[in-house]
Design a protein around this motif. Sequence first.
Motif: not given
Lengths: 112, 114
Positions: B66-72
């Motif tokens: 999960l990459n929250k900053s990229a919403k990915h």
Amino acid sequence: DAGVTQSPTHLIKTRGQQVTLRCSPKSGHDTVSWYQQALGQGPQFIFQYYEEEERQRGNFPDRFSGHQFPNYSSELNVNALLLGDSALYLCASSWDRRYGYTFGSGTRLTVV
Amino acid sequence: DQQVKQNSPSLSVQEGRISILNCDYTNSMFDYFLWYKKYPAEGPTFLISISSIKDKNEDGRFTVFLNKSAKHLSLHIVPSQPGDSAVYFCAASASGGNTGKLIFGQGTTLQVKP
């Protein structure tokens, strides 16, 4: 341990009719959600029942209604069927989202 | 408004190689993410989940990032097996109790070739 049971598996109805779909949740699960999955799409949330009350609702018209019984089983009712209501209707049960939602195999509804 | 998107309708990989399935979301309120696998004529089967407080979760051959900053988020399957061939859905849930509605992506069909 039986999972989520849905009935019937297939159904053909005529436009304008009413339909009732049934769901028995997995043992130990107290929350039931209903989803509609059109061909080639992901499931779309219809509503969720907990303690016999509708707790959340998606963007579906009032023609879609439901009920949850004291034994946690649930029904989905659709009135005044439209051709666009043809889809796979999935029931999912849960008790804690950290452990996922268990889905049934669905009811394939065809409106002609 | 598609809040959860799986931009690749299909993916084909060789048996034994890595499969990477991707998912993007737009709603910052989502705090729990799940992956489901679906075979024809069956309901979706839960695979793996991740809370927004983590950036990685592993379960056997399956890992979700999960990459929250990229919403990915992505699902890695290593090694891929022919039995993994199915439609994979990512789903997201917002806070507001233990059980919330799931918002699903459109799905990615994975084919693992022997």
